[in-house]
Design an enzyme around this catalytic site. Structure first.
Site, PDB file in Angstrom:
ATOM      1  N   ARG A 248       0.301  -0.902   0.348  1.00  0.00           N
ATOM      2  CA  ARG A 248       0.022   0.142   0.039  1.00  0.00           C
ATOM      3  C   ARG A 248       0.759   1.419  -0.915  1.00  0.00           C
ATOM      4  NH1 ARG A 248       2.626   2.069   3.464  1.00  0.00           N
ATOM      5  NH2 ARG A 248       0.586   3.594   3.782  1.00  0.00           N
ATOM      6  N   GLY A 249       0.396   2.034  -0.334  1.00  0.00           N
ATOM      7  CA  GLY A 249       0.975   4.155  -0.011  1.00  0.00           C
ATOM      8  C   GLY A 249       0.958   3.999  -1.359  1.00  0.00           C
ATOM      9  N   ALA A 250       0.948   5.305  -2.750  1.00  0.00           N
ATOM     10  CA  ALA A 250       0.522   4.963  -4.185  1.00  0.00           C
ATOM     11  C   ALA A 250       1.878   4.568  -4.680  1.00  0.00           C
ATOM     12  CB  ALA A 250      -0.028   6.493  -4.153  1.00  0.00           C
TER      13      ALA A 250
ATOM     14  N   ARG B  44      -7.744  -0.974  -6.385  1.00  0.00           N
ATOM     15  CA  ARG B  44      -8.007   0.391  -6.185  1.00  0.00           C
ATOM     16  C   ARG B  44      -8.242   1.657  -6.330  1.00  0.00           C
ATOM     17  NH1 ARG B  44      -4.284   1.391  -0.533  1.00  0.00           N
ATOM     18  NH2 ARG B  44      -6.375   1.957   0.139  1.00  0.00           N
TER      19      ARG B  44
ATOM     20  N   GLN C 157      -1.958   2.810  10.076  1.00  0.00           N
ATOM     21  CA  GLN C 157      -0.928   3.400   8.856  1.00  0.00           C
ATOM     22  C   GLN C 157       0.031   3.480  10.128  1.00  0.00           C
ATOM     23  OE1 GLN C 157      -3.571   3.233   7.895  1.00  0.00           O
ATOM     24  NE2 GLN C 157      -3.942   2.206   5.685  1.00  0.00           N
TER      25      GLN C 157
ATOM     26  N   ASP D 220      -2.120  11.049  -2.713  1.00  0.00           N
ATOM     27  CA  ASP D 220      -2.373   9.827  -3.517  1.00  0.00           C
ATOM     28  C   ASP D 220      -2.329  10.297  -4.906  1.00  0.00           C
ATOM     29  OD1 ASP D 220      -3.266   8.601  -0.891  1.00  0.00           O
ATOM     30  OD2 ASP D 220      -3.254   6.950  -1.674  1.00  0.00           O
TER      31      ASP D 220
ATOM     32  N   ASN E 111      -5.269  12.360   0.167  1.00  0.00           N
ATOM     33  CA  ASN E 111      -4.764  11.609   0.608  1.00  0.00           C
ATOM     34  C   ASN E 111      -5.645  10.981   1.747  1.00  0.00           C
ATOM     35  OD1 ASN E 111      -2.160  10.610   1.790  1.00  0.00           O
ATOM     36  ND2 ASN E 111      -2.368  12.370   3.017  1.00  0.00           N
ATOM     37  N   LYS E 112      -5.218  10.042   2.933  1.00  0.00           N
ATOM     38  CA  LYS E 112      -4.995   9.761   3.251  1.00  0.00           C
ATOM     39  C   LYS E 112      -6.840  10.295   4.665  1.00  0.00           C
ATOM     40  CE  LYS E 112      -5.569   5.779   4.338  1.00  0.00           C
ATOM     41  NZ  LYS E 112      -6.252   4.653   3.644  1.00  0.00           N
TER      42      LYS E 112
HETATM   43  O1  MRU Z   1      -4.565   3.055   2.295  1.00  0.00           O
HETATM   44  P1  MRU Z   1      -3.268   3.360   1.745  1.00  0.00           P
HETATM   45  O2  MRU Z   1      -2.600   2.723   3.665  1.00  0.00           O
HETATM   46  O3  MRU Z   1      -2.471   2.882   1.509  1.00  0.00           O
HETATM   47  O4  MRU Z   1      -2.736   5.023   2.241  1.00  0.00           O
HETATM   48  C1  MRU Z   1      -2.135   5.496   2.188  1.00  0.00           C
HETATM   49  C2  MRU Z   1      -1.728   7.503   1.894  1.00  0.00           C
HETATM   50  O5  MRU Z   1      -2.813   7.856   2.302  1.00  0.00           O
HETATM   51  C3  MRU Z   1      -0.523   7.764   2.294  1.00  0.00           C
HETATM   52  O6  MRU Z   1      -0.175   9.157   2.568  1.00  0.00           O
HETATM   53  C4  MRU Z   1       0.002   8.039  -0.020  1.00  0.00           C
HETATM   54  O7  MRU Z   1      -0.472   6.431  -0.780  1.00  0.00           O
HETATM   55  C5  MRU Z   1       0.702   8.541   0.592  1.00  0.00           C
HETATM   56  S1  MRU Z   1       2.004   7.079   0.180  1.00  0.00           S
HETATM   57  C6  MRU Z   1       3.786   7.900  -0.174  1.00  0.00           C
END
Ligand code: MRU
Length: 359
Positions: A54-56, A97, A204, A245, A255-256
């Site tokens: 996970r994470g973009a 996703r 996270q 993201d 973002n999250k």
């Molecule tokens: O749902 P996730 O854990 O994939 O969400 C991640 C985030 O929101 C991060 O801040 C974003 O992807 C940037 S990662 C460098």
């Protein structure tokens, strides 16, 4: 540029080894370190969907290798059929996703490469795909280093930095995006404190950011999401740095979930609010934040905690995984090419017009 490993105790987030894709299962961290050898493209889709990777940026890299996994058993096909199959898998993998643009960015880049490569047989085309996925992987490390270099001046001796979710090493192939200035400042011997939001519902921040910063020796304090505004009100936060993201052409960004509230609180308290954004996360084709699709996840992630129900039976719950913050609340985007300031529509376009997600 390859960065130094931050942790000696953790395997890489993503590894391509002898034709196999190895993913560190992030749902098991911090208590268990489990590396999964991904069997097929369905398993790649599931690993992305279930947040094992996970994470973009990490999602993008995993998807690029995922297409190699999808095609590794098809090297005897005629070239045209190989390309058709690849496209079919690519279209499907993209559905894992919806919010992080890195997923479609990486998948589209792999498809473009497969189209452009002059290959007389599918085995050659497959090797070209693997080479392109490795390039995406290596470039991601370099993007993180660039963000670290340009973002480090935001962190001064004695300051407090607040971050949300995990935009760290675990979310990328390098030193992270929001964490890149943090690691760069730490390497430079600057003393400062980080406040990491726990990030309900999947934690996270608590499980990943607090863990990786602690492992790297950074002074990190875990706080509840609901404590962030109060910590700001006490003068403990000098700068907020979050990941993203997807950044739309006008600078609105996803973002999250919880990022929007942080940005509003930061503005109220006059705290600079920066967004770490590699060019792979820019989506200049989407004019504004209203065009960003927000992933809605299973309500059970909210009604349950660690497998145990915490809400009354049959309780309705909403679980948007991300929110969109308007560009007016952003002090700047920390990119691999420098910090971009308002007016974002113009500055982002000037700096990144030639990138893959540009209009
Ligand atoms: O749902 P996730 O854990 O994939 O969400 C991640 C985030 O929101 C991060 O801040 C974003 O992807 C940037 S990662 C460098």
């Amino acid at each position: 540029m390859a960065s130094q490993p931050l942790f000696t105790t953790l395997p890489p987030t993503i590894e391509w080894r002898d034709g196999d894709l190895l993913l560190l299962d992030q749902t098991r961290l911090p208590h268990e370190i489990v590396v999964e050898n991904i069997a097929d493209v369905k398993a790649v889709w599931r690993a992305i969907r279930e947040l094992r990777v996970r994470g973009a940026p990490a999602i993008g890299v995993a998807a690029a290798y995922g297409l190699c996994i999808a095609m590794r058993g098809s090297t005897a096909l005629p070239v045209a059929q190989f390309r058709t199959e690849l496209e079919r898998h690519a279209n499907w993998l993209e559905t894992a996703r919806p919010t992080a643009v890195n997923l479609s960015w990486a998948v589209r880049r792999m498809l473009r490469h497969a189209r452009d490569v002059d290959a007389s047989d599918a085995a050659t085309l497959y090797e070209a795909l693997v080479a392109e996925a490795k390039r995406i992987h290596e470039e991601d490390q370099a993007l993180c280093e660039g963000i670290g270099e340009h973002g480090m001046p935001l962190i001064r001796e004695g300051c407090g930095v607040l971050t949300h979710c995990n935009a760290g090493a675990l979310a990328t192939s390098g030193i992270g995006t929001a964490t890149a200035p943090i690691y760069a400042a730490h390497r430079a011997g600057i003393a400062f404190k980080v406040y990491a939001d726990e990030t309900r519902p999947l934690l996270q921040g608590a499980r990943l950011t607090a863990f990786e910063l602690q492992q790297a020796g950074v002074d990190v304090t875990l706080i509840m999401d609901s404590a962030a505004a109060s910590v700001m009100s006490q003068g403990l936060v000098d700068v907020v740095i979050v990941g993203t993201d997807r950044v739309a052409a006008n600078g609105d960004f996803a973002n999250k979930i919880g990022t929007l509230g942080l940005a509003i609180a930061a503005q109220y308290y006059g705290i600079p609010f920066y967004v770490a954004c590699p060019s792979s996360t820019l989506d200049l084709r989407t004019p504004s934040g209203s065009g960003i699709e927000i992933e809605e996840r299973d309500a059970e992630e909210v009604t349950h905690l660690a497998g145990r129900r915490i809400a009354p039976d049959a309780m309705k719950a909403r679980n948007p995984a991300f929110d969109v913050t308007p560009h007016a609340l952003v002090s700047g985007f920390v990119t691999e090419r420098g910090i971009v300031h308002a007016p974002f529509e113009r500055s982002l376009k000037t700096l990144f017009a030639a990138e893959g997600n540009a209009a």
